[in-house]
Write an enzyme that holds these catalytic residues in place. Structure first.
Site, PDB file in Angstrom:
ATOM      1  CG  HIS A  50      -0.316   0.054   2.536  1.00 37.78           C
ATOM      2  ND1 HIS A  50       0.564  -0.909   2.996  1.00 37.78           N
ATOM      3  CD2 HIS A  50      -0.422   0.953   3.553  1.00 37.78           C
ATOM      4  CE1 HIS A  50       0.962  -0.611   4.218  1.00 37.78           C
ATOM      5  NE2 HIS A  50       0.370   0.524   4.576  1.00 37.78           N
ATOM      6  CG  HIS A  52      -0.343   4.136   4.749  1.00 36.63           C
ATOM      7  ND1 HIS A  52      -0.963   3.358   5.697  1.00 36.63           N
ATOM      8  CD2 HIS A  52      -1.328   4.877   4.166  1.00 36.63           C
ATOM      9  CE1 HIS A  52      -2.265   3.625   5.686  1.00 36.63           C
ATOM     10  NE2 HIS A  52      -2.505   4.530   4.775  1.00 36.63           N
ATOM     11  CG  ASP A  54       5.026   3.075   7.116  1.00 30.14           C
ATOM     12  OD1 ASP A  54       4.083   3.445   6.393  1.00 30.14           O
ATOM     13  OD2 ASP A  54       4.882   2.237   8.025  1.00 30.14           O
ATOM     14  CG  HIS A  55       4.424   0.051   4.027  1.00 31.23           C
ATOM     15  ND1 HIS A  55       4.594  -1.294   4.247  1.00 31.23           N
ATOM     16  CD2 HIS A  55       3.987   0.560   5.209  1.00 31.23           C
ATOM     17  CE1 HIS A  55       4.278  -1.592   5.491  1.00 31.23           C
ATOM     18  NE2 HIS A  55       3.898  -0.475   6.102  1.00 31.23           N
ATOM     19  CG  HIS A 171       5.390  -2.255  10.680  1.00 30.11           C
ATOM     20  ND1 HIS A 171       6.369  -1.338  10.376  1.00 30.11           N
ATOM     21  CD2 HIS A 171       4.315  -1.920   9.944  1.00 30.11           C
ATOM     22  CE1 HIS A 171       5.899  -0.472   9.492  1.00 30.11           C
ATOM     23  NE2 HIS A 171       4.641  -0.805   9.216  1.00 30.11           N
TER      24      HIS A 171
END
Length: 256
Positions: A50, A52, A54-55, A171
């Site tokens: 996805h 976001h 942090d990805h 995570h």
């Protein structure tokens, strides 16, 4: 909010010749260099669960270094998203991606945490790369309007039919006994929903901010700004179920 950081996975056939990267992570030159150093061979494709921040943001730099194709879904809402992510191929639920002769990833669309969230099932090992759909040691934020609590619960339930053996989260560490973990998450969310509904009935009428410390009295106050987003997601689900309504900035319980 990312715990020990964002996991990047490198997946391929043990005999090569090419590899794929799942979730290259945030915009970090150091992290991109680490991916390149860890790859056993040429990187042919970059998959994103996805968008976001942090990805997916490192996808552009990794593509520039490798010429790999970008696969995933674009962001459907701009807020808190990597809106620069432009896939070369938009993936759809059920699509199968061969990575070498004996390695296959199947796309599983799992909206809820994000409307464009995808998991990737390594069929040969019954291992699901879950992104933020399931995290080890924590629950995820459901942040409307892109996040949807009803969709999230439905996506979790759908995974119970997959015969999974391992979860590889975005995570934390690998999770054994996937069905047990998925059922635990569903129970947790439904228990929180029940608490929201009970608090709303006891309040008569209350604003989101008035409900927050009562519904999340078991969560450290420093986390309340994050919990507030999931509270709104719970209230919107209750409203769609005909069990709550909002008027003039206050939420009201609807009698059964």
């Amino acid at each position: 909010m990312t715990g020990p950081g964002t996991n990047t996975y490198i997946v391929g056939d043990p005999n090569g010749p090419t590899w794929c990267v799942i979730d290259p992570g945030p915009e970090s030159a150091t992290h991109v260099e680490a991916i390149l150093a860890a790859a056993p061979g040429p990187i042919e494709s970059i998959l994103v669960t996805h968008t976001h921040r942090d990805h997916s943001p490192a996808a552009a730099a990794l593509r520039a270094r490798t010429g790999a194709r970008l696969l995933g879904m674009k962001a459907r809402h701009p807020d808190r998203q990597d809106t620069q992510f432009e896939p070369d191929q938009t993936l759809v639920h059920g699509e199968r991606l061969p990575i070498g002769a004996r390695t296959t990833l199947r796309v599983v669309h799992t909206p809820g945490h994000a409307s464009n969230h995808l998991c990737y099932l390594l069929e040969e090992e019954a291992t699901l790369f879950t992104g933020d759909h399931v995290m080890q040691g924590s629950t995820v934020v459901i942040d409307p309007p892109d996040g949807d609590m009803a969709a999230y619960l439905a996506s979790l339930e759908g995974l119970l039919d997959e015969g999974l053996e391992w979860l590889a989260p975005g995570h934390g560490f690998l999770i054994a006994r996937p069905a047990d973990e998925i059922r635990r998450l569903v129970r947790h969310r439904l228990a929180r929903e029940a608490k929201v509904a009970a608090t709303l009935r006891a309040s008569g009428a209350a604003s989101l901010d008035a409900l927050l410390p009562r519904v999340y009295d078991d969560v450290p106050e420093r986390m309340h700004p994050v919990a507030r987003r999931s509270l709104l997601a719970h209230l919107l689900k209750l409203a769609s179920d005909g069990r709550a309504r909002e008027a003039g900035g206050e939420w009201h319980a609807v009698a059964d």
